[in-house]
Structure formats: structure tokens, C-alpha cells
Write an enzyme that holds these catalytic residues in place. Structure first.
Site, PDB file in Angstrom:
ATOM      1  N   SER A 133      -3.246  -2.724   7.362  1.00 19.19           N
ATOM      2  CA  SER A 133      -4.234  -1.872   6.710  1.00 19.19           C
ATOM      3  C   SER A 133      -4.334  -2.155   5.209  1.00 19.19           C
ATOM      4  O   SER A 133      -3.344  -2.521   4.564  1.00 19.19           O
ATOM      5  CB  SER A 133      -3.813  -0.414   6.918  1.00 19.19           C
ATOM      6  OG  SER A 133      -4.564   0.438   6.102  1.00 19.19           O
ATOM      7  N   TYR A 140       1.741   6.401   5.203  1.00 18.24           N
ATOM      8  CA  TYR A 140       1.040   5.580   6.193  1.00 18.24           C
ATOM      9  C   TYR A 140       1.037   4.111   5.745  1.00 18.24           C
ATOM     10  O   TYR A 140       1.444   3.212   6.493  1.00 18.24           O
ATOM     11  CB  TYR A 140      -0.390   6.101   6.402  1.00 18.24           C
ATOM     12  CG  TYR A 140      -1.273   5.132   7.146  1.00 18.24           C
ATOM     13  CD1 TYR A 140      -0.941   4.699   8.428  1.00 18.24           C
ATOM     14  CD2 TYR A 140      -2.437   4.615   6.558  1.00 18.24           C
ATOM     15  CE1 TYR A 140      -1.736   3.784   9.102  1.00 18.24           C
ATOM     16  CE2 TYR A 140      -3.240   3.706   7.227  1.00 18.24           C
ATOM     17  CZ  TYR A 140      -2.882   3.284   8.494  1.00 18.24           C
ATOM     18  OH  TYR A 140      -3.677   2.375   9.158  1.00 18.24           O
ATOM     19  N   LYS A 163       3.048   0.757   7.378  1.00 15.00           N
ATOM     20  CA  LYS A 163       2.376  -0.477   7.813  1.00 15.00           C
ATOM     21  C   LYS A 163       2.969  -1.684   7.089  1.00 15.00           C
ATOM     22  O   LYS A 163       3.130  -2.759   7.671  1.00 15.00           O
ATOM     23  CB  LYS A 163       0.872  -0.362   7.522  1.00 15.00           C
ATOM     24  CG  LYS A 163       0.150   0.551   8.473  1.00 15.00           C
ATOM     25  CD  LYS A 163      -0.117  -0.193   9.766  1.00 15.00           C
ATOM     26  CE  LYS A 163      -0.375   0.708  10.909  1.00 15.00           C
ATOM     27  NZ  LYS A 163      -0.626  -0.015  12.149  1.00 15.00           N
TER      28      LYS A 163
END
Ligand code: NAD
Length: 328
Positions: A118, A141, A145
Site C-alpha cells: 500500500s 496499517y 504492510k
């Protein structure tokens, strides 16, 4: 030659669209998904094994039984705001889940993985983001990743599992044939929310923050059509199967759209006014994220074909109308 891909998270938004693209490109497909945020009816292009990444034994058995040539790893939690409130849940699912998957691949001698990473791994960046831009995530988040990327790279060094890491920017739109689409419950993504604001009088579209250092004060994002993302996965699968070296590639368009510009596009495409209201910034939101996607062109011959903002909004809107039982 037959080729099989094991798709974690294949009942979710990007995963299901990618299954359709894999199928078109001649792949046999097995979906592995716990349906926590996905839909069994979206797993249309192959068998669905209902299972959890965190269940190591079930995962390893599923890979042993199906003997894939390639794993495409979409399964994760993917909401910035939720990750700020529940970081442990994100590290557990996104990092431990990836470790479990790689261990299961190692045990069963599967040597190729495509990973959904991402733009959230980059954090705050004022310029066009290349793959060389330092990764400094500002939310759990993005950090989860980035850690998963690192684990994947370490498994190549130790066991020769080659990877194609795809760092997507903001996915939007839906399948133009209306076989699948974006469905989350509740829906946190800005494009469906803006469309809801223009089509449902009882719903007010809220913009988080109007004091960012951007051209109109709202966040700027690089929206890429989910079918363009999906096509990149099929290309990356063939690339790995051909035995070529691991890669890390951004998938975006190079064009930023502010939330206010997005709201205007929604209003124009749908042909209805969209009232917006403003609320505070959400913690963890960078002001601007725009990709350089030159490398995806060089390595995969990929370029976005459906990612103009009007096509993204139109296909998302069509799907939402169908979901409501309306004819187009
Ligand atoms: N949507 C975006 O804009 C975007 C942008 C960048 C990266 N990504 C990444 O792409 C991937 C897919 O995103 P999405 O938008 O399709 O999300 P999604 O929530 O629609 O799909 C994720 C799928 O994974 C499944 N899943 C989650 N945890 C699981 C577990 N422990 N075991 C088995 N299945 C599990 C869910 O049930 C769901 O079907 C994610 O890895 C996300 O981080 C998405």
C-alpha cells in the site's frame, strides 16, 4: 501449460476483481478467505476454501491439497482509522498472517508470491512517490504492510521464495460487467460514501479535514481503477512464473485528485448536487499520496486504462445501483 494461483482474500474487493483477471489470463484459481470482510458470492472464478490466515494448520493443508504455482496475498485488514484504534489487531492479521502464509508456502515448496502492499507504507511525502521514496508510515496499517514486505523479502533471502510486491494507491470503481463490485459493511471508503451522499437524501457526505497543505485544503489521493489493479496481478503472475527476479512496484496513475474534486466529479457523473460538510481530520491521514507509476510500465508493460476519475465513479455508481436492486 496449466497454472494455478492460491488467492488469499479473494472474496474481498480487490481480490475478487483480480480473480476475474487471473481467470481471463488462463489461471486456475483457489480462493482462501475467512469471509470476515468478504463475500462467498464474489468467489466466482474457482473454489472457495473458507479458512483463516491465523489458522496455520488449515492454511498449510489448503496449500498442500491444492498445490498452487503462485500465491496472491490480498487478505488483510485495510482501514487506516481502525488501525489507529486497534493496532494489535492489524499487526496480528497483517504481519502474523503473512508469516503464517510464507511458512505454509515454504513447507509446501511454493516459490512465488504477489503481495498487496500500500501507499500507506510511505507516510508523508510532498513529491510524486517512486519506489525509492523512503517508507515512513504514520499509521499502524501502513506499518503492518511495511513489516509484511520485510518478512516477504527475508523469506526470499532464506528460502528463495520470489515476490512481486504491488504498492497500490487508492482503489476505486467496480467491474464494468457488474459481476462483482465494492461492498463493505460498514463502508469506510470515500468514493462509495460520496456517491451515497449524492443519491441518498438522508446521508450527508463528510470530508475529514479542510486544513491540509494541499491546493484546496482537502486530502489528495491517487485513485486507480480496481480492474487496472487486477490486470497488473495477472501480469505479475506470469512474470514470476517466467522465473524473473523479484520486484516492488507502485500502482497508481500519477494524477492526484482532492476529496473536493472527487465530490465535484461524483456530482457531475451522477447529475445531482452533492452537499458536503466538513469534520476534523482523522489521525493518521497524510495530506497527499500520488504515485509515480513509471516502473510498472517498464517492468510489466502496465499502464492504467480505466483510471480516469469519471470512469471510476461511474462504474462504482452502477454497481451501487445494482446492489440496491435498481436497473440501470
Ligand atoms: N482498497 C484499497 O484501496 C487498497 C489500497 C492499498 C492496498 N490495499 C490492500 O489490498 C488488499 C485487499 O484490499 P481490499 O480493499 O480488497 O480489502 P477487503 O477487506 O475488501 O478484502 C480483504 C479480504 O481478506 C479477507 N481476510 C481478512 N483477514 C483474513 C484472514 N485472517 N484470513 C482469511 N481471510 C481474511 C476478508 O474476508 C476479505 O475478503 C489488502 O491487503 C489491502 O491492504 C487495498
Amino acid at each position: 501449460m496449466s497454472k494455478k494461483v492460491f488467492v488469499t482474500g479473494g472474496a474481498g474487493f480487490v481480490g475478487s476483481h483480480s480473480c476475474k483477471a487471473f481467470s481471463k489470463a488462463g489461471w486456475d484459481i483457489v480462493v482462501y478467505d475467512n469471509l470476515s470482510r468478504g463475500w462467498s458470492e464474489f468467489a466466482k472464478w474457482g473454489d472457495l476454501i473458507e479458512g483463516d490466515l491465523l489458522d496455520r494448520q488449515a492454511l498449510s493443508k489448503a496449500i498442500r491439497d491444492t498445490k498452487p504455482d503462485l500465491v496472491a496475498h490480498f487478505a488483510a485488514f485495510a482501514y487506516v482509522a481502525e488501525s489507529m484504534n486497534h493496532p494489535g489487531m492489524y499487526y496480528q492479521n497483517n504481519v502474523q498472517g503473512t508469516v503464517n502464509l510464507l511458512e505454509a508456502m515454504r513447507e509446501n515448496e511454493v516459490k512465488n508470491i504477489i503481495f498487496s502492499s500500500s501507499c500507506a507504507t510511505y507516510g508523508i511525502s510532498e513529491q510524486l512517490i517512486t519506489e525509492e521514496t523512503p517508507q515512513k508510515p504514520i499509521n499502524p496499517y501502513g506499518a503492518s504492510k511495511m513489516m509484511a514486505e520485510r518478512v516477504i523479502q527475508d523469506f526470499e533471502q532464506a528460502y528463495g521464495i520470489r515476490h512481486f510486491i504491488l504498492r497500490y494507491f487508492n482503489a476505486g470503481g467496480s467491474d464494468p460487467d457488474h459481476e462483482i463490485g465494492e461492498r463493505h459493511d460498514p463502508e469506510p471508503h470515500v468514493i462509495p460514501l460520496a456517491i451515497k451522499g449524492a443519491t441518498d437524501e438522508s446521508f450527508k457526505f463528510q470530508i475529514n479535514g479542510r486544513d491540509f497543505d494541499t491546493r484546496d485544503g482537502t486530502c489528495v489521493r491517487d485513485y486507480v481503477h480496481v480492474c487496472d489493479l487486477a490486470r497488473a496481478h495477472a501480469l505479475a503472475g506470469d512474470y514470476l512464473i517466467d522465473g524473473k527476479p523479484s520486484q516492488i512496484v507502485n500502482l497508481g496513475t500519477g494524477q492526484g485528485t482532492s476529496i473536493l474534486e472527487l465530490a465535484n466529479a461524483v456530482s457531475e457523473v451522477i447529475g445531482r448536487p452533492l452537499d458536503v460538510s466538513y469534520v476534523d481530520r482523522r489521525p493518521g491521514d497524510p495530506p497527499s499520496l500520488v504515485a509515480s507509476c513509471a516502473k510498472a510500465g517498464d517492468v510489466l508493460g502496465w499502464k492504467p486504462e480505466m483510471s480516469d476519475i469519471d470512469t471510476i465513479v461511474r462504474t462504482a455508481w452502477e454497481w451501487m445501483e445494482i446492489e440496491k436492486g435498481r436497473t440501470l
